[in-house]
Design an enzyme around this catalytic site. Structure first.
Site, short mmCIF file in Angstrom:
data_model
loop_
_atom_site.label_atom_id
_atom_site.label_comp_id
_atom_site.label_asym_id
_atom_site.label_seq_id
_atom_site.Cartn_x
_atom_site.Cartn_y
_atom_site.Cartn_z
N LYS A 112 0.83 -1.21 0.00
CA LYS A 112 0.00 0.00 0.00
C LYS A 112 0.86 1.26 0.00
O LYS A 112 0.49 2.27 -0.61
CB LYS A 112 -0.93 0.01 1.21
CG LYS A 112 -2.09 -0.98 1.11
CD LYS A 112 -3.08 -0.58 0.04
CE LYS A 112 -4.30 -1.47 -0.03
NZ LYS A 112 -4.11 -2.75 -0.70
N LYS A 195 -6.84 -16.10 -15.10
CA LYS A 195 -7.75 -15.96 -13.98
C LYS A 195 -8.74 -14.83 -14.19
O LYS A 195 -8.38 -13.75 -14.64
CB LYS A 195 -6.91 -15.66 -12.73
CG LYS A 195 -7.65 -15.77 -11.44
CD LYS A 195 -6.67 -15.83 -10.27
CE LYS A 195 -7.41 -15.67 -8.98
NZ LYS A 195 -7.30 -14.34 -8.40
N LYS A 198 -11.31 -8.77 -11.24
CA LYS A 198 -11.70 -7.43 -11.66
C LYS A 198 -10.49 -6.52 -11.85
O LYS A 198 -10.56 -5.55 -12.58
CB LYS A 198 -12.70 -6.82 -10.68
CG LYS A 198 -12.12 -6.47 -9.34
CD LYS A 198 -13.09 -5.63 -8.54
CE LYS A 198 -12.55 -5.49 -7.13
NZ LYS A 198 -12.61 -4.20 -6.56
#
Ligand code: TRP
Length: 332
Positions: A112, A195, A198
């Site tokens: 992050k 795979k 999204k």
């Protein structure tokens, strides 16, 4: 007594076929075999999206989609994380014994820092503590999550064990990752990647809420090649993907028909994709209908969310009471 299962559901993003054949099928089976607590992790979403355009709507959509897939509020306890103040309180208590050093070493935190260098907030740093609180609040034994959550789960065990040791209690059992691994079906994406997901890019995933037209467009754009050059040729990965998708949503006869066409080099991928699109539309239709009907039924949603919160709070407040007692927090 049945073992306790807890899992958090991300509050962003609609469900796609990959989710359905993966995590959701697992949830639907688990809800009848264990005491399950499934919740929508709306607090967690604020760590990356502190000012969401419409958090309430996102939560509603996720709830509606899970219900449409077959999550049963009479079998599992289904609730919204932010409806349980007990989670926030346990998070506070656990934070006191979570060391900044170990939190900073967490892989997801380091990721992050790279992804959102301008918003490295305290919530991100303590994300694993909040997740531990989610799990420990019900004294869970099993957590149905994938490999990407293994480190978080290990931290939940660390925080639970540490609490037990510091306050001389056996309040928290050790939670472990759990899935019906062997039966997991692989759902490939439409962009030729292995795979469905999204984050893999626009057009890769078929969402349960996609309209028939959107499904047709996405499927017709699916990656293929120029066709087999000899009979019974081994299929390249992109072609295997299309066949795998067909296996999930089409009839065995349809699949056999196109296998035969492939093996005899007569296949036309345009025709195959047309058929696949129509079968996907049929397969997803019942979900779409349930999603739309539920989304309009505010009273039903209210009833389900309230009942879920009430059931979850019973278990949560019992745990919190013991945690406070172990620390020495008592009313005067
Ligand atoms: N971190 C999980 C994810 O990104 C979501 C989550 C939050 C969760 N709290 C949880 C999962 C508790 C299992 C248990 O998917």
């Amino acid at each position: 007594m049945k073992e306790i299962v807890v899992s958090g559901i991300r509050s962003t993003g609609n469900l796609h076929l990959g989710n359905y054949f993966g995590a959701i099928k697992n949830f639907i089976r688990m809800q009848h075999e264990y005491t399950c607590y499934f919740f929508i992790a709306d607090y967690h979403s604020l760590t990356t999206h502190p000012t969401p355009a419409d958090l309430h709507m996102n939560v509603k959509q996720v709830l509606v989609e899970y219900l449409a897939c077959g999550l049963d509020p009479d079998a599992a306890t289904l609730y919204i994380q932010s409806d349980l103040p007990e989670i926030a309180e346990l998070y506070l208590l656990l934070n006191m014994n979570a060391y900044v050093g170990e939190l900073e070493r967490c892989t997801s935190f380091k990721d992050k820092i790279r992804q959102q260098p301008d918003n490295i907030n305290g919530g991100l740093l303590t994300y694993p503590v909040l997740m531990a609180a989610d799990i420990l609040i019900h004294r869970a034994h099993k957590v149905p999550v994938g490999k990407d959550q293994e480190q978080h789960l290990e931290m939940a065990r660390t925080f639970g064990n540490r609490f037990n040791r510091l306050y001389h209690t056996e309040l928290f059992p050790e939670p472990y990752a759990f899935n019906y691994g062997t039966q997991l079906v692989k759902v490939p994406g439409l962009d030729g990647s292995g795979k469905m997901g999204k984050s893999e890019g626009e057009g890769n995933a078929i969402f349960l809420s996609d309209s028939p037209d959107v499904i047709r467009k996405k499927v017709m754009r699916a990656v293929t090649d120029s066709g087999p050059t000899s009979e019974h040729q081994a299929k390249p990965d992109v072609i295997k993907n299309i066949f795998s998708l067909m296996e999930l949503v089409s009839s065995p006869e349809t699949l056999a028909f196109f296998e035969e066409k492939y093996n005899t080099m007569q296949i036309r991928y345009g025709d195959m994709k047309k058929q696949l699109a129509e079968d996907m539309i049929l397969f997803t239709a019942p979900f779409r209908e349930k999603i739309n009907a539920l989304a309009r039924d505010e009273a039903e949603i209210h009833k389900i969310a309230s009942k879920g919160a009430e059931k979850a709070r019973e278990s949560a407040s019992a745990t919190l009471k013991e945690a406070r007692h172990a620390i020495g927090i008592r009313r005067f």
